[in-house]
Design a protein around this motif. Structure first.
Motif, short mmCIF file in Angstrom:
data_model
loop_
_atom_site.label_atom_id
_atom_site.label_comp_id
_atom_site.label_asym_id
_atom_site.label_seq_id
_atom_site.Cartn_x
_atom_site.Cartn_y
_atom_site.Cartn_z
N SER A 282 0.84 -1.20 0.00
CA SER A 282 0.00 0.00 0.00
C SER A 282 0.87 1.25 0.00
CB SER A 282 -0.90 0.01 1.23
OG SER A 282 -1.61 1.23 1.33
N GLY B 83 -3.15 -6.60 -0.94
CA GLY B 83 -3.04 -5.33 -1.64
C GLY B 83 -2.32 -5.42 -2.97
N GLY C 17 -6.67 -5.91 -1.14
CA GLY C 17 -6.35 -5.16 0.07
C GLY C 17 -7.49 -4.91 1.03
#
Length: 165
Positions: free
Chosen positions: A19, A77, A139
């Motif tokens: 992320s 993610g 995610g």
């Protein structure tokens, strides 16, 4: 010497969150994976957050593949289709074998349970590298919960047994 399958075997996991924005405090998906592992008798031994950059993702995975104490790498993610979503490209390079059924079942369950046709946007995948399992999940906490509870946790010990026998 034959290896016996122990469905209750405790496994050691590395958890990677991909992320550009999450921190340890805001990483609900990574926290949820670690919690579910503990609740199911497994041990999260490594945890990291890296930016959506192929080199960073690859470096984290490569390092963990070298560690004997890790059985499975769980990634959350970067599995969508946006320009910055490059988790799949970063991890599939390590696979000696793909486990296509994971992504297929994940998308099917997502479609059937509540996501609908948007499920086709997920590139969730799994594979084997260095006698370890790697799972790459979306995610969102909901996607992580679905993947972990319905697919990964019920088969984790069996999958590891199969690749190491």
């Amino acid at each position: 010497m034959s290896v016996e399958f122990n469905k209750d075997a405790s496994l050691r996991a590395a958890v990677l969150t991909v992320s550009d924005t999450r921190t340890e405090e805001t990483d609900k998906s990574g926290r949820h994976i670690r919690q579910l592992l503990r609740e199911n008798g497994h041990e999260p031994v490594r945890y990291a957050i890296v930016k959506d950059e192929q080199e960073r993702i690859s470096a984290a995975v490569a390092g963990w593949l070298e560690e004997d104490e890790i059985d499975v790498i769980l990634i959350t993610g970067g599995t969508g289709i946006a320009r910055r979503d490059i988790t799949i490209e970063a991890v599939e390079l390590f696979f000696t074998k793909n486990i296509p059924g994971f992504g297929e079942l994940f998308r099917y369950l997502s479609f059937a349970e509540d996501i609908g046709s948007k499920a086709m946007l997920s590139r969730a995948t799994a594979g084997i590298a260095s006698d370890k399992l790697i799972f790459a999940m979306p995610g969102s906490r909901g996607a992580v919960d679905l993947a972990m509870r319905r697919l990964i946790l019920p088969e984790l010990a069996h999958l590891l047994f199969e690749i190491r026998k």
